[in-house]
Design a protein around this motif. Structure first.
Motif, PDB file in Angstrom:
ATOM      1  N   THR A 125     -28.405 -49.846  19.210  1.00  0.00           N
ATOM      2  CA  THR A 125     -28.005 -51.444  18.709  1.00  0.00           C
ATOM      3  C   THR A 125     -26.628 -51.379  18.542  1.00  0.00           C
ATOM      4  O   THR A 125     -26.152 -52.686  18.013  1.00  0.00           O
ATOM      5  N   GLY A 126     -25.720 -50.637  19.057  1.00  0.00           N
ATOM      6  CA  GLY A 126     -24.499 -50.443  18.573  1.00  0.00           C
ATOM      7  C   GLY A 126     -23.879 -50.405  17.303  1.00  0.00           C
ATOM      8  O   GLY A 126     -22.914 -51.104  16.913  1.00  0.00           O
ATOM      9  N   ALA A 127     -24.651 -49.838  16.514  1.00  0.00           N
ATOM     10  CA  ALA A 127     -24.229 -49.730  15.197  1.00  0.00           C
ATOM     11  C   ALA A 127     -22.931 -49.191  14.721  1.00  0.00           C
ATOM     12  O   ALA A 127     -22.267 -49.486  13.760  1.00  0.00           O
ATOM     13  N   ASP A 128     -22.601 -48.128  15.473  1.00  0.00           N
ATOM     14  CA  ASP A 128     -21.260 -47.228  15.265  1.00  0.00           C
ATOM     15  C   ASP A 128     -20.182 -48.496  15.086  1.00  0.00           C
ATOM     16  O   ASP A 128     -19.307 -48.565  14.025  1.00  0.00           O
ATOM     17  N   GLY A 129     -20.263 -49.332  16.344  1.00  0.00           N
ATOM     18  CA  GLY A 129     -19.276 -50.417  16.005  1.00  0.00           C
ATOM     19  C   GLY A 129     -19.252 -51.571  14.878  1.00  0.00           C
ATOM     20  O   GLY A 129     -18.074 -51.783  14.434  1.00  0.00           O
ATOM     21  N   LEU A 130     -20.316 -51.607  14.388  1.00  0.00           N
ATOM     22  CA  LEU A 130     -20.545 -52.628  13.468  1.00  0.00           C
ATOM     23  C   LEU A 130     -19.870 -51.895  12.097  1.00  0.00           C
ATOM     24  O   LEU A 130     -19.219 -52.394  11.284  1.00  0.00           O
ATOM     25  N   TYR A 131     -20.323 -50.617  11.775  1.00  0.00           N
ATOM     26  CA  TYR A 131     -19.800 -49.962  10.628  1.00  0.00           C
ATOM     27  C   TYR A 131     -18.426 -49.655  10.831  1.00  0.00           C
ATOM     28  O   TYR A 131     -17.721 -49.707   9.811  1.00  0.00           O
ATOM     29  N   ALA A 132     -17.827 -49.383  11.879  1.00  0.00           N
ATOM     30  CA  ALA A 132     -16.192 -49.232  12.005  1.00  0.00           C
ATOM     31  C   ALA A 132     -15.833 -50.697  11.604  1.00  0.00           C
ATOM     32  O   ALA A 132     -14.578 -50.739  11.098  1.00  0.00           O
ATOM     33  N   SER A 133     -16.264 -51.687  12.054  1.00  0.00           N
ATOM     34  CA  SER A 133     -15.624 -52.985  11.676  1.00  0.00           C
ATOM     35  C   SER A 133     -15.469 -53.429  10.245  1.00  0.00           C
ATOM     36  O   SER A 133     -14.667 -54.060   9.729  1.00  0.00           O
ATOM     37  N   LEU A 134     -16.468 -52.722   9.589  1.00  0.00           N
ATOM     38  CA  LEU A 134     -16.560 -52.702   8.249  1.00  0.00           C
ATOM     39  C   LEU A 134     -15.772 -51.917   7.428  1.00  0.00           C
ATOM     40  O   LEU A 134     -15.964 -51.729   6.056  1.00  0.00           O
ATOM     41  N   GLY A 135     -14.978 -50.903   7.962  1.00  0.00           N
ATOM     42  CA  GLY A 135     -14.373 -49.822   7.416  1.00  0.00           C
ATOM     43  C   GLY A 135     -14.819 -48.500   7.104  1.00  0.00           C
ATOM     44  O   GLY A 135     -14.437 -47.808   6.478  1.00  0.00           O
ATOM     45  N   TYR A 136     -16.051 -48.473   7.905  1.00  0.00           N
ATOM     46  CA  TYR A 136     -16.651 -47.010   7.521  1.00  0.00           C
ATOM     47  C   TYR A 136     -16.012 -46.000   8.516  1.00  0.00           C
ATOM     48  O   TYR A 136     -15.865 -46.210   9.633  1.00  0.00           O
ATOM     49  N   THR A 137     -16.202 -44.774   8.243  1.00  0.00           N
ATOM     50  CA  THR A 137     -15.367 -43.741   8.882  1.00  0.00           C
ATOM     51  C   THR A 137     -16.398 -42.348   8.435  1.00  0.00           C
ATOM     52  O   THR A 137     -16.760 -42.223   7.628  1.00  0.00           O
ATOM     53  N   LYS A 138     -16.212 -41.569   9.663  1.00  0.00           N
ATOM     54  CA  LYS A 138     -17.248 -40.222   9.403  1.00  0.00           C
ATOM     55  C   LYS A 138     -16.499 -39.360   8.474  1.00  0.00           C
ATOM     56  O   LYS A 138     -15.383 -39.071   8.555  1.00  0.00           O
ATOM     57  N   THR A 139     -17.460 -38.656   7.645  1.00  0.00           N
ATOM     58  CA  THR A 139     -17.041 -37.749   6.633  1.00  0.00           C
ATOM     59  C   THR A 139     -17.621 -36.356   6.953  1.00  0.00           C
ATOM     60  O   THR A 139     -17.178 -35.262   6.715  1.00  0.00           O
ATOM     61  N   HIS A 140     -19.007 -36.430   7.653  1.00  0.00           N
ATOM     62  CA  HIS A 140     -19.774 -35.348   7.899  1.00  0.00           C
ATOM     63  C   HIS A 140     -20.667 -35.276   9.127  1.00  0.00           C
ATOM     64  O   HIS A 140     -20.975 -36.569   9.507  1.00  0.00           O
ATOM     65  N   GLY A 141     -21.318 -34.386   9.553  1.00  0.00           N
ATOM     66  CA  GLY A 141     -22.193 -34.482  10.647  1.00  0.00           C
ATOM     67  C   GLY A 141     -23.306 -33.566  10.302  1.00  0.00           C
ATOM     68  O   GLY A 141     -23.274 -32.548   9.899  1.00  0.00           O
ATOM     69  N   SER A 142     -24.365 -33.830  11.170  1.00  0.00           N
ATOM     70  CA  SER A 142     -25.768 -33.125  11.169  1.00  0.00           C
ATOM     71  C   SER A 142     -26.359 -33.238  12.475  1.00  0.00           C
ATOM     72  O   SER A 142     -25.956 -34.012  13.365  1.00  0.00           O
ATOM     73  N   ARG A 143     -27.469 -32.435  12.860  1.00  0.00           N
ATOM     74  CA  ARG A 143     -28.105 -32.484  13.939  1.00  0.00           C
ATOM     75  C   ARG A 143     -29.534 -32.154  13.892  1.00  0.00           C
ATOM     76  O   ARG A 143     -29.767 -31.360  12.806  1.00  0.00           O
ATOM     77  N   MET A 144     -30.236 -32.569  15.021  1.00  0.00           N
ATOM     78  CA  MET A 144     -31.695 -32.107  14.854  1.00  0.00           C
ATOM     79  C   MET A 144     -32.001 -31.169  15.948  1.00  0.00           C
ATOM     80  O   MET A 144     -31.734 -31.529  17.293  1.00  0.00           O
ATOM     81  N   TYR A 145     -32.565 -29.875  15.503  1.00  0.00           N
ATOM     82  CA  TYR A 145     -32.822 -29.230  16.620  1.00  0.00           C
ATOM     83  C   TYR A 145     -34.387 -29.428  16.988  1.00  0.00           C
ATOM     84  O   TYR A 145     -35.320 -29.565  16.056  1.00  0.00           O
ATOM     85  N   SER A 146     -34.807 -29.332  18.242  1.00  0.00           N
ATOM     86  CA  SER A 146     -36.278 -29.586  18.327  1.00  0.00           C
ATOM     87  C   SER A 146     -36.702 -28.880  19.802  1.00  0.00           C
ATOM     88  O   SER A 146     -36.231 -28.511  20.638  1.00  0.00           O
ATOM     89  N   VAL A 147     -38.044 -28.945  19.813  1.00  0.00           N
ATOM     90  CA  VAL A 147     -38.731 -28.473  21.130  1.00  0.00           C
ATOM     91  C   VAL A 147     -39.704 -29.759  21.241  1.00  0.00           C
ATOM     92  O   VAL A 147     -40.611 -30.257  20.506  1.00  0.00           O
ATOM     93  N   GLU A 148     -39.520 -30.116  22.446  1.00  0.00           N
ATOM     94  CA  GLU A 148     -40.062 -31.463  22.857  1.00  0.00           C
ATOM     95  C   GLU A 148     -41.357 -30.865  23.757  1.00  0.00           C
ATOM     96  O   GLU A 148     -41.274 -30.085  24.804  1.00  0.00           O
ATOM     97  N   LEU A 149     -42.389 -31.372  23.331  1.00  0.00           N
ATOM     98  CA  LEU A 149     -43.901 -31.088  24.174  1.00  0.00           C
ATOM     99  C   LEU A 149     -44.505 -32.156  24.672  1.00  0.00           C
ATOM    100  O   LEU A 149     -44.548 -33.399  24.340  1.00  0.00           O
TER     101      LEU A 149
END
Length: 378
Positions: A354-378
């Protein structure tokens, strides 16, 4: 993203889930570390909390848990800790390792099994984690096979971007790949004169209101519609929706309702799900957008500042493009600032459609941390 994520006919070409899951008839034994193993019970909540927070502290994870959160895990009616958990105790009866396999009853497009676990830092390097993860993977495959849902399936585990590399290597050795990435975003609320929150005027019959009990079920229906096109999201049953609310902050949460929806058009739309259609016919409130927030006070000392966390923000697909999300999120930010909270926080899938990154950036949100999902797709 695989073909099965976007092609509704792909599921018909899949082999049966019982075949794809390749579930073992017997679960492997965990012998490393000479620990005594048994399933978890609700009486283990305090010990489990202590172990999980000890691991989080040593691994410098940006959060801590409360006893109420752990108890909520045990109180979920769909969870089977007698078969889907394993705790390892040392000779003194101290909990040293745990493994959980979690699945959700509402999964319809992709059936999932999430794996959570860890080993006390003092007992690492003995092979306990490797054998315990083998048990989790095997049990996860059994859970997927037993679901009987012949749709795409997933075994998944989450990791912090700056967490121990040994964990990531363990996941990769078992065939898990890093398939999804998430960003934690924050917005400074300490000086709204210098960085104001936008005023948003909703059009027509749309109305922004504080969250209240009467909007709870309508918000669940809105959420299931809003996230229908989000990768990795599945419909939430009423039981799932109400579970895990010990930190929920109604005073920081807001919904947008349509006081005069075009009921006939919505009922005629193929995108209107059966539950929403029934609610429309019954004259129930139609929530079209929402921002639900939580108050994780135990994390404030870890982070060194106060913050309110947006658990979920969503807009019904038929109402996108009408500033609903901005109105709900801005209301939440103002409520936080009014209570003296220093930051607004949330997490976003970096591939959000939905383009959420652009919405949050326009409201002043900035990245502070990151995480990831490891998976096996079946």
């Amino acid at each position: 993203m695989t073909a099965t994520d976007t092609d509704p006919e792909a599921g018909a070409r899949l082999a049966p889930i019982a075949e794809r899951a390749a579930a073992p008839a017997q679960l492997p034994h965990v012998t490393a570390g000479d620990l005594a193993w048994r399933p978890a019970t609700r009486d283990d909540a305090r010990a489990l909390l202590d172990l999980r927070n000890t691991i989080a502290d040593v691994d410098r994870e940006p959060y801590r848990e409360t006893l109420e959160e752990i108890l909520e895990m045990f109180d979920a009616p769909w969870r089977r800790y007698d078969t889907d958990s394993l705790l390892g105790f040392d000779a003194d009866g101290v909990l040293r390792a745990y493994g959980l396999v979690d699945s959700m009853p509402g999964d319809t497009r992709t059936v999932r099994a999430f794996l959570f676990g860890g080993v006390h830092p003092e007992r690492r390097g003995e092979g306990i984690g490797r054998e315990l993860f083998a048990w989790q993977v095997a049990r996860g495959r059994q859970v997927l096979a037993a679901s009987g849902k012949d749709v795409p399936a997933r075994l998944a585990v989450f990791a912090e971007d700056d967490g121990p590399v040994e964990k990531n290597r363990l996941y990769e050795r078992f065939g898990f790949g890093a398939h999804r990435f998430y960003s934690e975003l924050m917005r400074d609320l300490r000086d709204l004169d210098a960085a104001p929150v936008p005023d948003v005027a909703l059009e027509g019959s749309l109305r922004l209101v504080p969250f209240a009990a009467e909007y709870d079920e309508p918000t669940r229906l809105a959420h299931n519609d809003a996230f229908r096109d989000h990768w990795g999201s599945e419909p939430q049953t009423p039981e799932q929706w109400k579970n895990g609310r010990s930190a929920f902050a109604p005073a920081w949460s807001f919904v947008v309702v349509d006081d005069a929806p075009d009921v006939e058009a919505l009922l005629a739309s193929p995108d209107t799900d059966a539950e929403t259609a029934a609610a429309l016919r019954a004259g129930e409130p139609l929530v079209v957008g929402y921002q639900l927030a939580s108050r994780f006070e135990e994390d404030w000392a870890v982070r060194g500042f106060t913050f309110g966390y947006t658990d979920i923000l969503g807009v019904r697909r038929a109402y996108r493009g009408r500033k609903v999300a901005v109105a709900a999120l801005a209301a939440g930010m103002r409520a936080l600032a009014a209570d003296g909270i220093e930051f607004a926080a949330l997490d976003v899938d970096t591939a959000n459609p939905t383009g959420a990154d652009g919405l949050y950036a326009s409201l002043g949100y900035t990245k502070t941390h990151g995480s990831r999902m490891y998976s096996v797709e079946l």
